[in-house]
Structures are given as C-alpha cells and as structure tokens.
Design an enzyme around this catalytic site. Structure first.
Site, PDB file in Angstrom:
ATOM      1  N   LYS A   1       0.853  -1.197   0.000  1.00 42.11           N
ATOM      2  CA  LYS A   1       0.000   0.000   0.000  1.00 42.11           C
ATOM      3  C   LYS A   1       0.887   1.245   0.000  1.00 42.11           C
ATOM      4  O   LYS A   1       1.916   1.270   0.689  1.00 42.11           O
ATOM      5  CB  LYS A   1      -0.883  -0.036   1.248  1.00 42.11           C
ATOM      6  CG  LYS A   1      -1.946   1.048   1.327  1.00 42.11           C
ATOM      7  CD  LYS A   1      -2.766   0.867   2.617  1.00 42.11           C
ATOM      8  CE  LYS A   1      -3.899   1.864   2.739  1.00 42.11           C
ATOM      9  NZ  LYS A   1      -4.696   1.661   3.974  1.00 42.11           N
TER      10      LYS A   1
ATOM     11  N   SER B   1      -9.680   1.723   3.177  1.00 44.40           N
ATOM     12  CA  SER B   1      -8.828   2.491   2.314  1.00 44.40           C
ATOM     13  C   SER B   1      -7.801   1.669   1.524  1.00 44.40           C
ATOM     14  O   SER B   1      -7.242   2.167   0.549  1.00 44.40           O
ATOM     15  CB  SER B   1      -8.084   3.543   3.136  1.00 44.40           C
ATOM     16  OG  SER B   1      -7.181   2.923   4.023  1.00 44.40           O
TER      17      SER B   1
ATOM     18  N   SER C   1      -9.736  -0.681   7.364  1.00 45.62           N
ATOM     19  CA  SER C   1      -9.164  -0.452   6.023  1.00 45.62           C
ATOM     20  C   SER C   1      -8.457  -1.643   5.390  1.00 45.62           C
ATOM     21  O   SER C   1      -8.105  -1.582   4.221  1.00 45.62           O
ATOM     22  CB  SER C   1      -8.204   0.740   6.063  1.00 45.62           C
ATOM     23  OG  SER C   1      -8.922   1.939   6.032  1.00 45.62           O
TER      24      SER C   1
END
Lengths: 465, 102
Positions: free
Chosen positions: A66, A141, A165
C-alpha cells in the site's frame, strides 16, 4: 501458467522449476500493465527486480505494498497530491522484514488519501475499481491492495487498518484481510493517520497465507515503542487443529438496521457452518457498540490533525510558492496539497481539541473507548472468538455515496470497535450475495495477541464455506 | 450548526485556507458529523477512566547511547533534507517569519 497463485503455489512452482524468480516477476509485471488501466489498483509499478535473498520463507514471492508505506528509494504518495513527488528515505520495518524474507516487490497500491476513507474514491489519483464489477468501489482504504489480490495482480499485499481499512476492502473484493492486535506489527515507516489505532496487515488469497505473512512482519521494533514485547509464534502451525468445542460469540447488536438482508443471510450461514464444525455458539452483547463509531470519529480526526501538521511545505512534499511569509507557505501548501477528506478530518480534529471543547469531545470519546474495550473484555470472558459481518453491504457504485461523508463512515460500523479495543480481526470470503452476486466478508475477532486461535478458526471455516 | 466565524477559526487553527464556497460546504458537512458524534452525550461516563491506548505499555525507553546507524554524514543529510522544496547548502530555507505589514 495457472491463475490466481497463492504463496504455496509460487514456492512449489519455483521448487519444481515450473518458472524462475525472474519469470514470475515478469509474468506479474506484464499482467499488471494490461489490467491496471482498467482497475487503477497500482499507483506505481516497479520495472526492476530487487536482489532476492535465496532460501528464505518467501523467496521470490511477488507482492504489493500500500502506498502509505515506505520502500527506500521509491515514491510514497499516500494517495495525496501533497506527497506526489516524495521519495522514501528508508524502508518501513514491515517492508524490510519482507525484504529479508526474500519477496519481490511489484509496486505500490492505491488508497484513499492518507488512508482516510472506505471506498478508495478519496485517492488524489482516481478511484480503484472492484475487479468483480468495475463500476463499483473495491472498499477502502486499502482498496488498491484488495483489488490487486482479487485480480491476481500480486500474490499478496500489505494494507493498513485504522478502522477497517484492511478487512472492509477484503470483504468487498472477496479476499482475506487480517488486522493484527495493536502492537503486534511495527508502524515505523507507515505514514501515520491515527497512531493509537493504525496497524499494518496482510491481504491474501487464503488464511494460510495471511498466517504466514503475519509471522514475518510481526515483532517488536526499536523504532516503534508501541510494539509489544511478545513472542511471535509460527502462526501456520495450529491452523489444522480441530475447533470442536471452541466458543463463538455472536453479538446481538450486530444484527441492526442497515445490515443488508443478503449479507445477513451469508453471515448466518457461516455461523451455522461453525456449529457444524462442533463450535459452541453463544449469544452475547456488546452494550456500547452503538457508540463506537461516534467515538472513533472524534479520536481519529484529533490524531489526524496532529499527525498531518507535519505536512507544512517546508521539509518535503508539495510547497506553494505563493505569498510572502512562512505562514502563507503553510496555508497555501496545505490548501492546495490536501484533498477534501483530509481537510475535513484535520478541521474536525482541530475543533475537537480546541480550547473549551476538549472535555466534551476528545476526553468523552476516550472514556467511551474504555467502555467499548470493557464490553469486549467481558465478552471474551465467556467466548474465544466473536463473529459477525465485516461490512453492512456489498460493494456500492462509484460515486453513489461520494456526496455524503457520514454514509461512507457508516461502512466501518462493524470494524471500528475492533480497532478501538486493539483486538485482532480477520475478514474471510463468505460467498456471493443472493441478489448482487458480489462478495461478502465474514468477520472474526480474537482476544488480544491470540491470532493463533483466530487464524485456526478462520482456516477451518474457510475450508467448508 | 457551526457559525461562519467558527469555521473560519477552525480553518485557521488547521492552517488551511478555504474559499467562500468551501467555507459553506465544510460548515454544513462538519455540522452533520458533529451532530452525529454528539450522540455520545447519551452515555453516562461520569466514573469512567479514559483509555488513550490499549497496549498497557508505559514509558517505553531505550538506552541513551550513541547510535552508529544515525551518524551524520552527507548521505544521511541528503536523506533528511534533500527533498526540501527550498534549501541552500545544508540548510532549509523558509520565507519571512514576521509579516512586514504588521
């Protein structure tokens, strides 16, 4: 080549020389180039392979990170214009542990700006699309990581989970997402959102892979004083243990208004399967569940307003040349560099912490947090694992909720309490919705630092779902 | 509902400059969120101790020793301030701290 490789598949393929480390890297690199135009799961793609350490547990396994975690010498945007040109000065601890375990990094994945969101629509670089239906969000997210795993654009990925997330996008993309106990994995080199809640976790194709990756990234770190000195067991060791007699708690508060009927159906089905496996199912209560989200949306913005004060246009990142004073540099750089959601949260935090409001908001929220943790502590006096939905709905359409920040916040209603209490949680695929034909995630929550029991139960259930 | 004066004050605390149209938008959005979080007032927390973190760790320290991996060098200096938007030699440059007009 076959499709949808797990870590085991890659290790086996390398051993039998079905493919070489270079071939598997090139295979994924080429696949990303074709598919990413459609999905926007990756923000940057690495063309060159790093030196791989041989004979390590994950030697040559291709993975994605990420884009709010640092890989030395490469871009880390956190999904924000304010860090568009930022180059990481060092490796995050989780990244360096993966590097030492032999992985190959494929690239950095898309996210809501600074990990603030539940749909990846808040990325300054455009939304990620759900591989199951490109008109829909992948969740967030860590939506880029979840979509990359679901579309087999990597073997596994790292995400970060502050209020859901990792678990919520895993649920919406039909993959496994694990949030470890707070303090289990170092946050060093993870761009901070809410420091008392953030935790790095793996998104994988099955529970075994999640257990394997957790064992590698976990452990104390001198660069993160909130990592807890605890032994890191081999999390893959007890996965095959029989779970007969395991006590499973089902909170009555989880079955509430807003839970879609097709999600509820799959959750009830998964619970019935646990019963078939010999688990004892118990009705439990988390009396303060209703207040977790409100508490979270005071604590998070408060920590955000403090953590994001560092983005000032002085030391790194975007800087505005307008104005004539230092104060103008701050104001202009932050106004142009941040998107709407970070601005909302920074301002909300500034308000909650401001003179005269601190007791009413910040202090009150931390007291409610104590009540949430107490609810879990009491429940875990009676049961070993708590289960329920990961998300109240399946993936929604891109743009459908974009104009209503509060409705996006409600996406995390089942995942947020777990972060507030610092517990480990996992989302595993529970099948497709009857009407939507979209993935539904089943959430399982464990005791502090008892990922072993949690992963054991998740692995056993995964086999029969 | 937050007043115009309040939203201006908050934006200034946050060091974010917002336009007139944004002011209106944020005022409405933040007010809705504040209405939602105000439901915490339904709970009696009179005798509850706040929980700021969950690890139970207190005062995690480290030995106050020289750390060779952080010895200052041109390379480390470059890592630390090499990405500053405005710099000169080994220093970061900023604009005037005091406003000439007052």
């Amino acid at each position: 080549m076959a499709k949808n490789y797990t870590i085991k598949d890659i290790l086996a393929g390398l051993k039998t020389r079905e493919f070489s480390a270079e071939e598997i890297f090139k295979y994924y690199n080429a696949k990303i180039k074709i598919e990413n135009n459609k999905l926007n799961a990756y923000l940057s793609v690495f063309e060159n392979r790093t030196d791989i350490l041989p004979d390590q547990p994950l030697s040559a396994v291709p993975c994605a990170i990420k884009d709010n975690m640092l890989i030395e010498g490469t871009a880390a945007t956190a999904g924000s214009k304010i860090l568009e040109n930022y180059i990481s000065a060092y490796d995050a601890t989780a990244v360096s542990k993966l590097r030492s375990s032999g992985v190959q990094f494929l690239g950095k994945t898309n996210l809501d700006e600074f990990a603030m969101g539940t749909s990846t629509e808040n990325s300054a670089f455009g939304p990620t699309k759900n591989p199951h239906d490109v008109k829909r969000v992948p969740g967030g997210s860590s939506g880029g990581s979840a979509a990359a795993v679901a579309a087999d654009l990597c073997v596994f990925a790292l995400g970060s989970d502050t209020g859901g997330s990792v678990r919520q996008p895993a649920s919406m993309c039909g993959v496994v997402g694990l949030k470890p106990t707070y303090g289990r994995v170092s946050r060093h080199g993870l761009i901070a959102m809410a420091s008392s809640l953030d935790q790095i976790g793996p998104l994988t194709k099955n529970v075994y892979d999640a257990a394997l990756v957790l064992g590698i990234i976990a452990g104390t770190d001198k660069f993160d004083s909130t990592t807890v000195p605890r032994e890191v067991p081999d999390f893959t060791k007890n996965l095959d243990k029989n779970i007969k007699g395991l006590k499973i708690g089902v909170p009555k508060e989880f079955f509430r208004e807003g839970l879609s009927s097709e999600v509820e159906e799959k959750i009830r089905y998964a619970i019935a399967k646990l019963e078939d496996l010999g688990c004892e199912i118990a009705d439990i209560s988390l009396p303060n569940f209703e207040y977790a989200l409100a508490s979270y949306y005071i604590i998070v913005p408060s920590e955000v307003s403090s953590n994001l004060a560092r983005f000032d246009g002085i030391r790194y990142g975007y800087s505005s040349h307008g104005g004539s004073t230092l104060s103008d540099t701050y104001l202009e750089s932050r106004s142009h560099g941040f998107g709407p959601e970070p601005k909302r949260r920074i301002m909300l935090g500034a308000y909650a912490l401001s003179s005269g409001y601190y007791d009413a908001y910040y202090l009150k929220a931390q007291k409610v947090r104590a009540l949430i943790k107490k609810d879990f502590d009491e429940a875990f006096g009676k049961v070993d694992v708590i289960v329920g939905p990961t998300s109240p709905t399946t993936a929604f359409k891109i743009g459908e909720k974009a104009s209503d920040p509060l409705s996006l916040y409600l996406e995390d209603v089942y995942t947020v309490p777990v972060n507030l209490a610092g517990l480990p949680g996992i989302s595993i695929p529970a099948g497709l919705g009857k009407n939507s034909r979209l993935p539904i995630g089943f959430q399982m929550i464990g005791k502090h630092f008892d990922e072993q029991t949690l992963l054991n139960a998740a692995h056993q259930l995964e086999k029969v779902l | 509902m937050l007043s115009e004066k309040e939203i201006k004050h908050i934006a200034n605390l946050a060091r974010i400059r917002i336009s007139g149209a944004e002011e209106d938008k944020f005022r409405k959005e933040l007010s809705l969120i504040i209405d939602y979080i105000n439901k915490l007032n339904e709970l009696d927390t009179e005798n509850v101790e706040p929980l700021y973190q969950v690890t139970g760790l207190t005062n995690s320290g480290r030995p106050d020793k020289h750390r060779a991996d952080f010895e200052m060098s041109d390379k480390l200096n470059e890592k630390l301030i090499g990405q500053a938007p405005r710099s000169e030699k080994r220093f970061i440059k900023v604009k005037s701290v005091l406003n000439k007009n007052g």
